[in-house]
Design an enzyme around this catalytic site. Structure first.
Site, PDB file in Angstrom:
ATOM      1  N   ILE A 176       0.838  -1.209   0.000  1.00 22.54           N
ATOM      2  CA  ILE A 176       0.000   0.000   0.000  1.00 22.54           C
ATOM      3  C   ILE A 176       0.874   1.261   0.000  1.00 22.54           C
ATOM      4  O   ILE A 176       0.611   2.205  -0.759  1.00 22.54           O
ATOM      5  CB  ILE A 176      -0.967  -0.010   1.210  1.00 22.54           C
ATOM      6  N   CYS A 271      -3.451   5.587   7.403  1.00 23.48           N
ATOM      7  CA  CYS A 271      -4.423   4.583   6.931  1.00 23.48           C
ATOM      8  C   CYS A 271      -3.892   3.201   7.287  1.00 23.48           C
ATOM      9  O   CYS A 271      -4.191   2.222   6.599  1.00 23.48           O
ATOM     10  CB  CYS A 271      -4.610   4.669   5.421  1.00 23.48           C
ATOM     11  N   ARG A 273      -2.835   1.488  11.094  1.00 22.97           N
ATOM     12  CA  ARG A 273      -3.588   1.128  12.290  1.00 22.97           C
ATOM     13  C   ARG A 273      -3.421   2.271  13.288  1.00 22.97           C
ATOM     14  O   ARG A 273      -2.331   2.859  13.403  1.00 22.97           O
ATOM     15  CB  ARG A 273      -3.065  -0.171  12.915  1.00 22.97           C
ATOM     16  N   GLU A 302     -10.259   2.301  18.507  1.00 21.06           N
ATOM     17  CA  GLU A 302     -11.483   2.255  17.695  1.00 21.06           C
ATOM     18  C   GLU A 302     -12.580   1.489  18.399  1.00 21.06           C
ATOM     19  O   GLU A 302     -12.277   0.465  19.013  1.00 21.06           O
ATOM     20  CB  GLU A 302     -11.169   1.595  16.344  1.00 21.06           C
ATOM     21  N   HIS A 320     -12.454   4.425   9.302  1.00 18.35           N
ATOM     22  CA  HIS A 320     -11.799   3.187   8.827  1.00 18.35           C
ATOM     23  C   HIS A 320     -12.444   2.676   7.523  1.00 18.35           C
ATOM     24  O   HIS A 320     -12.929   1.546   7.462  1.00 18.35           O
ATOM     25  CB  HIS A 320     -11.865   2.102   9.932  1.00 18.35           C
ATOM     26  N   ILE A 321     -12.407   3.550   6.518  1.00 17.11           N
ATOM     27  CA  ILE A 321     -13.056   3.207   5.240  1.00 17.11           C
ATOM     28  C   ILE A 321     -12.053   3.064   4.100  1.00 17.11           C
ATOM     29  O   ILE A 321     -12.436   3.045   2.929  1.00 17.11           O
ATOM     30  CB  ILE A 321     -14.104   4.281   4.838  1.00 17.11           C
ATOM     31  N   SER A 323     -10.421   0.744   2.721  1.00 16.98           N
ATOM     32  CA  SER A 323     -10.579  -0.337   1.722  1.00 16.98           C
ATOM     33  C   SER A 323     -12.008  -0.404   1.184  1.00 16.98           C
ATOM     34  O   SER A 323     -12.374  -1.376   0.514  1.00 16.98           O
ATOM     35  CB  SER A 323     -10.205  -1.685   2.341  1.00 16.98           C
TER      36      SER A 323
HETATM   37  N1  LIG Z   1      -7.184   1.550   6.974  1.00 13.85           N
HETATM   38  C1  LIG Z   1      -7.516   0.460   6.297  1.00 13.85           C
HETATM   39  O1  LIG Z   1      -8.667   0.224   5.979  1.00 13.85           O
HETATM   40  C2  LIG Z   1      -6.445  -0.485   5.895  1.00 13.85           C
HETATM   41  C3  LIG Z   1      -5.325  -0.639   6.650  1.00 13.85           C
HETATM   42  N2  LIG Z   1      -4.356  -1.517   6.270  1.00 13.85           N
HETATM   43  C4  LIG Z   1      -3.146  -1.615   7.096  1.00 13.85           C
HETATM   44  O2  LIG Z   1      -2.013  -1.407   6.254  1.00 13.85           O
HETATM   45  C5  LIG Z   1      -1.004  -2.333   6.619  1.00 13.85           C
HETATM   46  C6  LIG Z   1      -0.047  -2.534   5.465  1.00 13.85           C
HETATM   47  O3  LIG Z   1      -0.642  -3.295   4.432  1.00 13.85           O
HETATM   48  P1  LIG Z   1       0.218  -3.780   3.159  1.00 13.85           P
HETATM   49  O4  LIG Z   1       0.881  -2.630   2.509  1.00 13.85           O
HETATM   50  O5  LIG Z   1      -0.635  -4.659   2.359  1.00 13.85           O
HETATM   51  O6  LIG Z   1       1.326  -4.640   3.915  1.00 13.85           O
HETATM   52  P2  LIG Z   1       2.840  -4.906   3.510  1.00 13.85           P
HETATM   53  O7  LIG Z   1       3.282  -6.034   4.366  1.00 13.85           O
HETATM   54  O8  LIG Z   1       2.959  -5.035   2.028  1.00 13.85           O
HETATM   55  O9  LIG Z   1       3.589  -3.557   3.931  1.00 13.85           O
HETATM   56  C7  LIG Z   1       3.961  -3.248   5.238  1.00 13.85           C
HETATM   57  C8  LIG Z   1       5.342  -2.639   5.195  1.00 13.85           C
HETATM   58  O10 LIG Z   1       5.671  -2.156   6.504  1.00 13.85           O
HETATM   59  C9  LIG Z   1       7.063  -2.364   6.672  1.00 13.85           C
HETATM   60  N3  LIG Z   1       7.418  -2.287   8.084  1.00 13.85           N
HETATM   61  C10 LIG Z   1       7.225  -3.207   9.053  1.00 13.85           C
HETATM   62  N4  LIG Z   1       7.729  -2.766  10.220  1.00 13.85           N
HETATM   63  C11 LIG Z   1       8.232  -1.537   9.983  1.00 13.85           C
HETATM   64  C12 LIG Z   1       8.888  -0.560  10.780  1.00 13.85           C
HETATM   65  N5  LIG Z   1       9.125  -0.784  12.079  1.00 13.85           N
HETATM   66  N6  LIG Z   1       9.259   0.597  10.211  1.00 13.85           N
HETATM   67  C13 LIG Z   1       9.017   0.819   8.893  1.00 13.85           C
HETATM   68  N7  LIG Z   1       8.407  -0.063   8.074  1.00 13.85           N
HETATM   69  C14 LIG Z   1       8.023  -1.220   8.623  1.00 13.85           C
HETATM   70  C15 LIG Z   1       7.299  -3.744   6.065  1.00 13.85           C
HETATM   71  O11 LIG Z   1       8.658  -3.976   5.791  1.00 13.85           O
HETATM   72  C16 LIG Z   1       6.438  -3.665   4.824  1.00 13.85           C
HETATM   73  O12 LIG Z   1       7.152  -3.195   3.693  1.00 13.85           O
HETATM   74  C17 LIG Z   1      -1.783  -3.581   7.051  1.00 13.85           C
HETATM   75  O13 LIG Z   1      -1.037  -4.400   7.901  1.00 13.85           O
HETATM   76  C18 LIG Z   1      -2.992  -2.996   7.731  1.00 13.85           C
HETATM   77  O14 LIG Z   1      -2.758  -2.865   9.122  1.00 13.85           O
HETATM   78  C19 LIG Z   1      -4.477  -2.257   5.146  1.00 13.85           C
HETATM   79  C20 LIG Z   1      -5.580  -2.151   4.363  1.00 13.85           C
HETATM   80  C21 LIG Z   1      -6.678  -1.264   4.675  1.00 13.85           C
HETATM   81  O1  LIG Z   2      -7.536  -4.894   5.519  1.00 19.34           O
HETATM   82  C1  LIG Z   2      -7.290  -4.233   6.538  1.00 19.34           C
HETATM   83  O2  LIG Z   2      -6.277  -4.433   7.228  1.00 19.34           O
HETATM   84  C2  LIG Z   2      -8.226  -3.186   6.961  1.00 19.34           C
HETATM   85  O3  LIG Z   2      -7.936  -2.411   7.830  1.00 19.34           O
HETATM   86  C3  LIG Z   2      -9.540  -3.093   6.320  1.00 19.34           C
HETATM   87  O4  LIG Z   2      -9.483  -3.222   4.991  1.00 19.34           O
END
Ligand SMILES: NC(=O)C1=CN([C@@H]2O[C@H](COP(=O)(O)OP(=O)(O)OC[C@H]3O[C@@H](n4cnc5c(N)ncnc54)[C@H](O)[C@@H]3O)[C@@H](O)[C@H]2O)C=CC1
Ligand SMILES: O=C(O)C(=O)CO
Length: 386
Positions: A176, A271, A273, A302, A320-321, A323
């Site tokens: 992301i 966006c 956590r 939350e 929290h929208i 996605s």
């Molecule tokens: N607000 C929402 O609705 C959504 C929130 N999310 C959150 O976004 C997060 C990331 O999702 P993706 O990009 O798919 O995961 P991803 O695993 O591809 O990316 C996470 C990145 O964070 C890096 N990382 C881990 N620890 C770190 C640190 N201490 N300092 C700097 N970078 C660090 C990792 O190396 C990785 O590149 C999810 O785990 C989720 O919590 C995801 C989708 C929707």
């Molecule tokens: O996928 C996640 O981690 C969300 O926060 C909601 O899409």
């Protein structure tokens, strides 16, 4: 005895019993389960967040797998209940799984699925929307109009920040974070600085190529830098977006001291956590620095906000929208259902959770694999050769 929770049942005579703790968008996920001999029970209780006890009652005495939500506390109690009921599969309908105690799942031999990839662009688009809304003060201006306060154009009215030529900072340049970085670089010609534990070569190559393209067209090229510390990003960037996973290393990653390192007129977007930011410190920082702005999709406790946040004009807050696009939410439901179905049927694990497209094609049956199981190695599950 407590009243049983309301459920909607599909295919009552199915061989495998699968529970979904919530109704989810679309029907493909339902059809995929029903067509493979599952009896599906969807909880329709009008209660946003189910308690552990609620979910234990849904699991009952016989349950093969559960599709759950990020608001639920999946720990020892739920995994032991699921395993006692004969279950071996759980999937979050989310990519983040900080609500899941994976060690507890391992102990009970339960596979834990998540839904990567399908929400990458949708989530990045919301982060970009919050960045723009904060830079151009869109929410404040909208409230002003609705309050009937507009009485004519003025040179100082809602003056904000120009993004072009400024620096965008990304903390956590995974799926992301990288998609967001590309949007801001390509869309607004911002320079990039990022911090991640790993190098993002693809992102670096993209920005280099785009910079060369701009230069070839007589425009100022964009640049990139991989920061050696997070503080470097905080000091240099004008807009900073947080996209790491939530774990012990990222809890309160942005705290009072780090906020103080950011530019007075910077924009911070979250966006990922809520607990990645110390929200109490953030409210104080917003009060002390009226030109500092934030765009928040997620909150520390939350669904609650820390006191005072709701009053801050320099905060844009959405529930929290990130996605929440139709295609993505239907795809998340499909991936979550296929994780559970695949484990129940004994399918191997898909080799590349970053490429889940074959599972999302509505015109062909999905591969006989689990799209993404985060503890597949710990459980010794085989990897698909497809
Ligand atoms: N607000 C929402 O609705 C959504 C929130 N999310 C959150 O976004 C997060 C990331 O999702 P993706 O990009 O798919 O995961 P991803 O695993 O591809 O990316 C996470 C990145 O964070 C890096 N990382 C881990 N620890 C770190 C640190 N201490 N300092 C700097 N970078 C660090 C990792 O190396 C990785 O590149 C999810 O785990 C989720 O919590 C995801 C989708 C929707
Ligand atoms: O996928 C996640 O981690 C969300 O926060 C909601 O899409």
């Amino acid at each position: 005895m407590a009243k049983p929770l309301q459920v909607e049942v599909y295919n009552p005579n199915g061989k495998y019993r699968v529970v979904s703790t919530k109704s989810m968008p679309g029907t493909r996920w339902i059809n995929l389960l029903v067509d493979q001999d599952c009896r599906l029970e969807i909880c329709t209780e009008k209660k946003t967040i189910l308690s552990v006890e609620d979910i234990i009652s849904l699991i009952g005495n016989k349950c093969d797998g559960v599709i759950g939500q990020l608001t639920e506390d999946w720990g020892e109690k739920l995994f032991s209940a699921l395993s006692r009921a004969g279950g071996t599969a759980f999937s979050n309908m989310a990519v983040g799984y900080n609500n899941v105690d994976v060690d507890a799942a391992n102990k009970h031999g339960v596979a834990v699925g998540n839904t990567p990839g399908v929400l990458t662009e949708t989530t990045a688009e919301l982060a970009a929307s919050l960045s723009l809304a904060a830079a151009r003060r869109i929410v404040e201006a909208d409230e002003f109009m609705r309050a009937g306060l507009y009485d004519g154009w003025l040179p100082h009215l809602f003056v904000g920040n120009l993004l072009k030529g400024q620096t965008v900072g990304v903390i956590g340049a995974g799926r992301i974070g990288s998609a967001y970085a590309r949007m801001m670089v390509e869309g607004f010609k911002m320079n990039l600085i990022y911090y991640d534990l790993y190098q993002s070569t693809r992102l670096e190559k993209f920005v280099t190529a785009y910079g060369q393209f701009l230069q070839a067209n007589g425009e100022q090229p964009v640049t990139w830098k991989r920061a050696s510390s997070m503080d470097e990003v905080l000091r240099e960037a004008d807009v900073i977006s947080l996209h790491p996973v939530l774990d012990k290393t990222t809890y309160h990653l942005v705290n009072k001291e780090r906020l103080a390192k950011m530019k007075k007129e910077a924009i911070l977007v979250n966006c990922s956590r809520g607990p990645v930011i110390d929200e109490v410190a953030l409210v104080e920082h917003l009060k002390q620095n009226p030109m500092f702005r934030v765009g928040l999709d997620v909150f520390e406790d939350e669904p609650y906000m820390k006191p005072g946040l709701e009053k801050m004009k320099n905060a844009i807050i959405v529930p929290h929208i990130a996605s929440a696009s139709k295609w993505t939410r239907e795809g998340m439901a499909t991936l979550a259902a296929l994780n559970v179905l695949g484990k129940i049927k004994g399918y191997p694990i898909w080799g590349d959770p970053n490429n889940v497209a074959p599972f999302l094609n509505e015109n062909s049956p999905p591969p006989a694999a689990c799209p993404s199981i985060v503890n597949s190695k710990a459980l010794g599950l085989p990897v698909s050769k497809l």
